[in-house]
Write a protein that holds these residues in place. Structure first.
Motif, PDB file in Angstrom:
ATOM      1  N   GLU A 196      40.227 106.302  23.289  1.00  0.00           N
ATOM      2  CA  GLU A 196      40.773 106.325  21.948  1.00  0.00           C
ATOM      3  C   GLU A 196      39.838 107.200  20.931  1.00  0.00           C
ATOM      4  O   GLU A 196      40.394 107.257  19.792  1.00  0.00           O
ATOM      5  N   LEU A 197      38.919 107.881  21.370  1.00  0.00           N
ATOM      6  CA  LEU A 197      37.871 108.611  20.532  1.00  0.00           C
ATOM      7  C   LEU A 197      38.729 109.748  19.968  1.00  0.00           C
ATOM      8  O   LEU A 197      39.165 110.501  20.324  1.00  0.00           O
ATOM      9  N   THR A 198      38.761 109.826  18.612  1.00  0.00           N
ATOM     10  CA  THR A 198      39.214 110.895  17.565  1.00  0.00           C
ATOM     11  C   THR A 198      38.116 111.994  17.731  1.00  0.00           C
ATOM     12  O   THR A 198      37.053 111.586  17.132  1.00  0.00           O
ATOM     13  N   VAL A 199      38.220 112.985  18.010  1.00  0.00           N
ATOM     14  CA  VAL A 199      37.293 114.111  17.963  1.00  0.00           C
ATOM     15  C   VAL A 199      37.476 115.295  16.853  1.00  0.00           C
ATOM     16  O   VAL A 199      38.631 115.683  16.741  1.00  0.00           O
ATOM     17  N   SER A 200      36.470 115.246  15.980  1.00  0.00           N
ATOM     18  CA  SER A 200      36.624 116.310  14.889  1.00  0.00           C
ATOM     19  C   SER A 200      35.637 117.303  15.235  1.00  0.00           C
ATOM     20  O   SER A 200      34.077 116.821  15.270  1.00  0.00           O
ATOM     21  N   VAL A 250      30.068 117.434  27.540  1.00  0.00           N
ATOM     22  CA  VAL A 250      29.532 115.942  26.766  1.00  0.00           C
ATOM     23  C   VAL A 250      30.762 115.273  26.066  1.00  0.00           C
ATOM     24  O   VAL A 250      30.725 114.046  26.097  1.00  0.00           O
ATOM     25  N   LEU A 251      31.514 115.906  25.655  1.00  0.00           N
ATOM     26  CA  LEU A 251      32.649 115.145  25.185  1.00  0.00           C
ATOM     27  C   LEU A 251      33.321 114.265  25.899  1.00  0.00           C
ATOM     28  O   LEU A 251      33.857 113.173  25.607  1.00  0.00           O
ATOM     29  N   ALA A 252      33.471 114.880  27.177  1.00  0.00           N
ATOM     30  CA  ALA A 252      34.296 113.983  28.350  1.00  0.00           C
ATOM     31  C   ALA A 252      33.359 112.697  28.632  1.00  0.00           C
ATOM     32  O   ALA A 252      33.760 111.637  28.892  1.00  0.00           O
ATOM     33  N   ASP A 253      32.196 112.846  28.494  1.00  0.00           N
ATOM     34  CA  ASP A 253      31.064 111.660  28.789  1.00  0.00           C
ATOM     35  C   ASP A 253      31.180 110.686  27.820  1.00  0.00           C
ATOM     36  O   ASP A 253      31.236 109.490  28.081  1.00  0.00           O
ATOM     37  N   LEU A 254      31.252 111.127  26.511  1.00  0.00           N
ATOM     38  CA  LEU A 254      31.331 110.355  25.350  1.00  0.00           C
ATOM     39  C   LEU A 254      32.514 109.514  25.312  1.00  0.00           C
ATOM     40  O   LEU A 254      32.821 108.401  25.029  1.00  0.00           O
ATOM     41  N   GLN A 255      33.686 110.056  25.701  1.00  0.00           N
ATOM     42  CA  GLN A 255      34.784 109.538  25.912  1.00  0.00           C
ATOM     43  C   GLN A 255      34.935 108.500  26.921  1.00  0.00           C
ATOM     44  O   GLN A 255      35.704 107.113  26.806  1.00  0.00           O
ATOM     45  N   SER A 256      34.148 108.751  27.936  1.00  0.00           N
ATOM     46  CA  SER A 256      34.273 107.605  29.258  1.00  0.00           C
ATOM     47  C   SER A 256      33.348 106.406  28.747  1.00  0.00           C
ATOM     48  O   SER A 256      33.618 105.381  29.249  1.00  0.00           O
ATOM     49  N   VAL A 257      32.227 106.644  27.991  1.00  0.00           N
ATOM     50  CA  VAL A 257      31.560 105.594  27.300  1.00  0.00           C
ATOM     51  C   VAL A 257      31.953 104.709  26.249  1.00  0.00           C
ATOM     52  O   VAL A 257      32.132 103.775  26.137  1.00  0.00           O
ATOM     53  N   LEU A 258      32.501 105.711  25.130  1.00  0.00           N
ATOM     54  CA  LEU A 258      33.011 105.150  24.025  1.00  0.00           C
ATOM     55  C   LEU A 258      34.241 104.763  23.950  1.00  0.00           C
ATOM     56  O   LEU A 258      34.775 103.944  22.920  1.00  0.00           O
ATOM     57  N   GLY A 259      35.158 104.989  24.902  1.00  0.00           N
ATOM     58  CA  GLY A 259      36.474 104.848  24.854  1.00  0.00           C
ATOM     59  C   GLY A 259      37.601 106.088  24.679  1.00  0.00           C
ATOM     60  O   GLY A 259      37.236 107.155  24.041  1.00  0.00           O
ATOM     61  N   THR A 294      27.975 110.910  16.171  1.00  0.00           N
ATOM     62  CA  THR A 294      27.875 112.398  15.555  1.00  0.00           C
ATOM     63  C   THR A 294      26.876 113.141  16.335  1.00  0.00           C
ATOM     64  O   THR A 294      25.888 112.616  16.948  1.00  0.00           O
ATOM     65  N   THR A 295      27.079 114.364  16.430  1.00  0.00           N
ATOM     66  CA  THR A 295      26.487 115.357  17.039  1.00  0.00           C
ATOM     67  C   THR A 295      26.765 116.991  16.682  1.00  0.00           C
ATOM     68  O   THR A 295      27.835 116.949  16.562  1.00  0.00           O
ATOM     69  N   ALA A 296      25.661 117.660  16.690  1.00  0.00           N
ATOM     70  CA  ALA A 296      25.971 119.162  16.479  1.00  0.00           C
ATOM     71  C   ALA A 296      26.363 120.050  17.667  1.00  0.00           C
ATOM     72  O   ALA A 296      26.477 121.107  17.518  1.00  0.00           O
TER      73      ALA A 296
END
Length: 625
Positions: free
Chosen positions: A138-142, A127-136, A119-121
């Motif tokens: 298949e990350l669902t973004v809302s 940043v989303l691209a970085d999170l997908q590279s780290v967390l996978g 979670t983040t505001a």
């Protein structure tokens, strides 16, 4: 199912989250640096499956005991891993909490069916691209809306600190409710809070140095028992006060993300709230420092690694300080960041750091260069924000890759850009009244000083007494006048004599000084003696220049840590002639590490002087020293 594990970056945020969990009937516990007495009880409750939610800081993941004794036994039962303020996982968050990099390694070892929530505001596309590279992938973004219709944003350029302090004293009392004033440094937070208190405003400073009072002050703000907390980023992400009526920035933060995080504290459940940014002349230097200190330099890394290479058993921080001309905080930063590399070229065992077989790869420097360039872009983006006349919220939304749509600000009037001239004058006087105490050194550096043949504890009767410094170098108040005298005119102004004399009279050191002497300099042989002589006349005390410099040494400012500064002074001073009787006021223009004044006081007292009261015009000290 077992407990959920929540990684959270700030203690204030954890306290907020635990209180919210309790209200919802969730049994929450935390293991952090402030509740060590509770650790064993929490571990026992975890083993008995009596905890629904465990909150930890990212640094806890680096703790071997926590990983082995706490995390390992429940790893197979963790029902949900929550990473709060997940933008810190991104390279963007490197210089805020580097230990978030551990989460990447942790995620790789977790069962593939473990549920994970990040979670983040403030996650822009990068940043989303970085999170997908780290967390996978298949990350669902809302993504929610970034616009805040209750928040009226405005910016004002006010270069002088006195003008901004006058503006705050003019307008804060008329604002409804309570709020937060953000400062870039601890010193400014303390100074601004003190100024507001002097004007009868209920204000308190809040920072990482507030210590045990942090919970008390958070509650005072939540319950509207203070008008304003003057805070650093220690009161930042996730602090939730729904009726916070205003957030004011005393200086411009370094990035849109940081600013949005902070100003977004205001107006969450109000129809209208104020977000005001006051831009000051000093903010560029402060933000430059933050950018330049985020990564160690190649020279700093080379010095640290070279010192560790022959030390098979490793070296402590103090031992490294004696060997490398690098500030303590920079040594600690270097070691911390290198230890977070995978594989890590250094590891810590007990209090010692040692090399591993892993080399430092070029990826480390590539990331440092990329992030440094990015910080410069973000800094410029914030200056563009400061220059806006309107559409401030739209600017922030676009910068965060959102859609401003038809954003409409609340129907309240902007605050005036002017300050009461009398309050500005009072702020100038306040800045010039303040003086800073500094404590004497009580220990010689690790390894001692060979020329003086001293080591260990400094005998109490050979220590300097607690001292005073008139101002901070180049800062508001007297700082700019001190810089002018040292760097431009070569003589300190009469106003500084009057101010220093007034400071001594207010300070009233005991036993009272009977005479005055000063620290000599070969580079500026007349500057400090001239000032000390004129100060002695103003205080009606005799002046005796009894200290002499024996040889040329590098300037203390070239010595990066206290061990190097101590050895630079060792053997450079001697006492000449018989000393006058009684206590002495020891004068210098600058104080940084305090080693020059420490060695001088040791020599004076050894040669028969009374207690030594040190006085300096300006402090150039680094907080970590």
């Amino acid at each position: 199912l077992g407990p959920a594990l929540l990684v959270s970056p700030l203690l204030a945020l954890m306290r907020n989250q635990i209180a919210a969990a309790t209200r919802m009937g969730v049994t929450a516990a935390t293991i952090n640096s402030e509740n060590q007495e509770d650790w064993q009880a929490v571990e026992t409750r975890l083993a008995r499956d009596e905890v629904d939610l465990l909150l930890i800081s990212p640094e806890r993941l680096a703790n071997e005991h926590f990983r082995d004794a706490v995390l390992a036994p429940i790893a197979g039962r963790i029902s949900l891993l929550v990473v709060d303020e997940a933008h810190c996982i991104s390279d963007w968050g490197h210089d805020f909490r580097p230990h978030y990099r551990f989460i990447e390694r942790m995620v790789r070892t977790l069962p593939p069916n473990l549920r994970l929530l990040a979670t983040t505001a403030t996650a822009n596309n990068r940043v989303l691209a970085d999170l997908q590279s780290v967390l996978g992938p298949e990350l669902t973004v809302s993504r929610g809306e970034l616009g805040r219709p209750s928040l009226l944003l405005q910016t004002m350029r006010m270069p002088s600190q006195a003008e901004r302090m006058g503006w705050l004293a003019t307008h804060v009392p008329s604002l409804r409710g309570s709020g937060v004033i953000y400062c870039l440094t601890v010193r400014d937070a303390v100074q601004v809070a003190g100024w507001l208190q002097s004007q009868g405003i209920q204000a308190e400073s809040y920072s990482g140095e507030t210590g045990e009072r942090r919970v008390e002050l958070e509650n005072a703000l939540l319950q509207n028992r203070v008008k304003v907390l003057v805070a650093t980023t220690a009161l930042g992400m996730g602090f939730d006060k729904p009726d916070l009526a205003f957030v004011i920035h005393y200086q411009t933060p370094g990035s849109v993300v940081a600013y949005y995080q902070q100003v977004g504290r205001a107006g969450r459940q109000l129809t209208a709230a104020h977000g005001v940014l006051l831009s000051g002349a000093e903010e560029s230097d402060i933000n430059d420092y933050f950018i330049e200190s985020a990564f160690p330099s190649r020279e700093e890394v080379a010095q640290v690694l070279e010192a560790l290479r022959p030390a098979a058993a490793g070296l402590s921080i103090n031992e490294l300080m004696a060997q490398v001309n690098v500030r303590r905080s920079r040594i600690e930063k270097t070691l911390q960041l290198l230890s977070l590399e995978s594989p890590a070229p250094v590891v810590k065992q007990g209090s010692k750091w040692r090399l591993t077989a892993a080399p430092l790869t070029g990826a480390f420097w590539e990331r440092a260069e990329r992030l440094t360039a990015l910080r410069r872009i973000e800094q410029q983006q914030m200056q563009e924000y400061v220059a806006l006349k309107n559409s401030h919220m739209e600017f922030l939304i676009r910068a965060l890759d959102g859609d401003p749509g038809q954003h409409a600000p609340p129907g309240i009037r902007p605050l005036p850009a002017s300050a009461d001239p009398l309050l500005v004058q009072e702020a100038v006087a306040f800045l010039r009244r303040t003086s800073l105490p500094f404590e004497p050194r009580r220990l010689w550096p690790t390894g001692g000083l060979p020329h003086l043949n001293v080591t260990g504890r400094i005998p109490p009767d050979r220590q300097a007494q607690p001292g005073r410094v008139l101002c901070v170098w180049g800062d508001a108040g007297w700082g700019s006048l001190v810089r002018q005298g040292k760097s431009q005119t070569g003589r300190f102004a009469d106003q500084l004599i009057e101010a220093a004399a007034a400071m001594v009279r207010s300070w009233a050191p005991q036993p009272a000084p009977a005479w005055v002497t000063c620290i000599p300099s070969r580079r500026h042989p007349n500057l400090v003696p001239d000032f000390a002589r004129r100060l002695a006349v103003a205080l009606r005390l005799p002046f005796q220049p009894v200290l002499e410099q024996t040889d040329d040494r590098p300037a203390q400012k070239q010595m990066a840590n206290s061990s190097q500064q101590a050895r630079n002074v060792d053997g450079s001073l001697r006492v000449q002639g018989p000393l006058p009787a009684g206590p002495v006021l020891l004068v210098d223009d600058m104080v940084d590490s305090r080693w020059t004044l420490t060695v001088a006081a040791y020599l004076l007292t050894t040669h028969g002087s009374g207690p030594v009261h040190p006085l300096a015009l300006a402090s150039t000290a680094h907080a970590d020293e």
